[in-house]
Design a protein around this motif. Structure first.
Motif, mmCIF file in Angstrom:
data_model
loop_
_atom_site.group_PDB
_atom_site.id
_atom_site.type_symbol
_atom_site.label_atom_id
_atom_site.label_comp_id
_atom_site.label_asym_id
_atom_site.label_seq_id
_atom_site.Cartn_x
_atom_site.Cartn_y
_atom_site.Cartn_z
ATOM 1 N N LEU A 6 0.840 -1.191 0.000
ATOM 2 C CA LEU A 6 0.000 0.000 0.000
ATOM 3 C C LEU A 6 0.876 1.243 0.000
ATOM 4 O O LEU A 6 1.934 1.260 0.626
ATOM 5 C CB LEU A 6 -0.896 0.021 1.243
ATOM 6 C CG LEU A 6 -1.824 -1.162 1.431
ATOM 7 C CD1 LEU A 6 -2.515 -1.075 2.783
ATOM 8 C CD2 LEU A 6 -2.846 -1.223 0.312
ATOM 9 N N MET A 7 0.407 2.273 -0.692
ATOM 10 C CA MET A 7 1.129 3.547 -0.745
ATOM 11 C C MET A 7 0.180 4.673 -0.327
ATOM 12 O O MET A 7 -1.004 4.620 -0.599
ATOM 13 C CB MET A 7 1.617 3.836 -2.164
ATOM 14 C CG MET A 7 2.625 2.849 -2.714
ATOM 15 S SD MET A 7 4.227 2.932 -1.929
ATOM 16 C CE MET A 7 4.796 4.530 -2.457
ATOM 17 N N LYS A 8 0.776 5.671 0.315
ATOM 18 C CA LYS A 8 0.049 6.893 0.645
ATOM 19 C C LYS A 8 1.011 8.028 0.340
ATOM 20 O O LYS A 8 2.045 8.157 0.988
ATOM 21 C CB LYS A 8 -0.377 6.903 2.111
ATOM 22 C CG LYS A 8 -1.424 7.944 2.434
ATOM 23 C CD LYS A 8 -1.894 7.739 3.864
ATOM 24 C CE LYS A 8 -3.225 8.395 4.094
ATOM 25 N NZ LYS A 8 -3.648 8.239 5.492
ATOM 26 N N ASP A 12 5.144 7.136 1.825
ATOM 27 C CA ASP A 12 4.622 6.230 2.853
ATOM 28 C C ASP A 12 4.239 4.883 2.243
ATOM 29 O O ASP A 12 3.492 4.816 1.267
ATOM 30 C CB ASP A 12 3.410 6.837 3.542
ATOM 31 C CG ASP A 12 3.763 8.068 4.361
ATOM 32 O OD1 ASP A 12 4.903 8.125 4.866
ATOM 33 O OD2 ASP A 12 2.914 8.960 4.488
ATOM 34 N N THR A 13 4.759 3.818 2.849
ATOM 35 C CA THR A 13 4.510 2.464 2.358
ATOM 36 C C THR A 13 4.143 1.550 3.521
ATOM 37 O O THR A 13 4.733 1.633 4.598
ATOM 38 C CB THR A 13 5.775 1.889 1.681
ATOM 39 O OG1 THR A 13 6.183 2.763 0.637
ATOM 40 C CG2 THR A 13 5.523 0.507 1.120
ATOM 41 N N ASP A 27 5.762 -1.652 8.240
ATOM 42 C CA ASP A 27 5.938 -0.278 7.772
ATOM 43 C C ASP A 27 7.031 -0.238 6.702
ATOM 44 O O ASP A 27 7.544 -1.283 6.288
ATOM 45 C CB ASP A 27 6.219 0.683 8.928
ATOM 46 C CG ASP A 27 7.549 0.437 9.627
ATOM 47 O OD1 ASP A 27 8.400 -0.321 9.105
ATOM 48 O OD2 ASP A 27 7.751 1.018 10.702
ATOM 49 N N TYR A 48 -7.199 0.029 5.883
ATOM 50 C CA TYR A 48 -6.242 0.991 5.344
ATOM 51 C C TYR A 48 -6.771 1.698 4.085
ATOM 52 O O TYR A 48 -6.498 2.872 3.882
ATOM 53 C CB TYR A 48 -4.888 0.330 5.101
ATOM 54 C CG TYR A 48 -4.144 0.130 6.390
ATOM 55 C CD1 TYR A 48 -3.574 1.215 7.062
ATOM 56 C CD2 TYR A 48 -4.026 -1.114 6.986
ATOM 57 C CE1 TYR A 48 -2.912 1.057 8.259
ATOM 58 C CE2 TYR A 48 -3.368 -1.283 8.187
ATOM 59 C CZ TYR A 48 -2.812 -0.196 8.819
ATOM 60 O OH TYR A 48 -2.171 -0.355 10.023
ATOM 61 N N GLN A 51 -8.719 4.541 5.072
ATOM 62 C CA GLN A 51 -7.894 5.633 5.588
ATOM 63 C C GLN A 51 -7.155 6.376 4.471
ATOM 64 O O GLN A 51 -6.341 7.252 4.735
ATOM 65 C CB GLN A 51 -6.871 5.095 6.593
ATOM 66 C CG GLN A 51 -7.485 4.550 7.853
ATOM 67 C CD GLN A 51 -6.451 3.926 8.778
ATOM 68 O OE1 GLN A 51 -5.245 3.976 8.539
ATOM 69 N NE2 GLN A 51 -6.920 3.321 9.852
ATOM 70 N N TRP A 53 -5.208 4.909 1.944
ATOM 71 C CA TRP A 53 -4.084 4.200 1.329
ATOM 72 C C TRP A 53 -4.544 3.628 -0.001
ATOM 73 O O TRP A 53 -5.719 3.322 -0.195
ATOM 74 C CB TRP A 53 -3.595 3.080 2.249
ATOM 75 C CG TRP A 53 -2.933 3.582 3.484
ATOM 76 C CD1 TRP A 53 -3.542 3.995 4.634
ATOM 77 C CD2 TRP A 53 -1.539 3.752 3.694
ATOM 78 N NE1 TRP A 53 -2.598 4.404 5.546
ATOM 79 C CE2 TRP A 53 -1.364 4.266 5.003
ATOM 80 C CE3 TRP A 53 -0.413 3.519 2.916
ATOM 81 C CZ2 TRP A 53 -0.111 4.548 5.530
ATOM 82 C CZ3 TRP A 53 0.836 3.798 3.450
ATOM 83 C CH2 TRP A 53 0.977 4.307 4.743
ATOM 84 N N GLU A 54 -3.611 3.438 -0.939
ATOM 85 C CA GLU A 54 -3.914 2.889 -2.250
ATOM 86 C C GLU A 54 -3.068 1.651 -2.499
ATOM 87 O O GLU A 54 -1.904 1.591 -2.095
ATOM 88 C CB GLU A 54 -3.637 3.909 -3.340
ATOM 89 C CG GLU A 54 -4.524 5.142 -3.238
ATOM 90 C CD GLU A 54 -4.229 6.146 -4.325
ATOM 91 O OE1 GLU A 54 -3.358 5.896 -5.194
ATOM 92 O OE2 GLU A 54 -4.879 7.205 -4.286
ATOM 93 N N GLU A 56 -0.682 -0.603 -4.333
ATOM 94 C CA GLU A 56 0.394 -0.483 -5.310
ATOM 95 C C GLU A 56 0.624 -1.832 -5.991
ATOM 96 O O GLU A 56 0.821 -1.899 -7.193
ATOM 97 C CB GLU A 56 1.680 -0.007 -4.622
ATOM 98 C CG GLU A 56 2.858 0.152 -5.537
ATOM 99 C CD GLU A 56 2.785 1.417 -6.392
ATOM 100 O OE1 GLU A 56 3.566 1.485 -7.343
ATOM 101 O OE2 GLU A 56 1.945 2.293 -6.140
#
Length: 60
Positions: A6-8, A12-13, A27, A48, A51, A53-54, A56
């Motif tokens: 997940l990426m934000k 952020d991963t 994390d 997530y 919240q 997050w996408e 990846e």
């Protein structure tokens, strides 16, 4: 095994990893931030995504 990255933003991963022994959330530095003794991949992923997050990458 299933692993979802997940990426934000651009930095952020998070990685959700589920194996026969359960589900862990790591994390960006591979530190465990959540751990469950059973498969909770879908529930953790949904939390997530809600919240912001996408996904990846998602795969076995």
């Amino acid at each position: 095994m299933r692993e979802t990255v997940l990426m934000k933003g651009e930095l952020d991963t998070l990685v959700i990893v589920t194996t026969a022994t359960g589900t862990e959330v790591l994390d960006g530095e591979d530190e465990v931030i959540e751990s469950y003794p059973e498969d909770r991949h879908e529930q953790v992923l949904a939390k997530y995504l809600a919240q912001g997050w996408e996904v990846e990458e998602d795969g076995p």
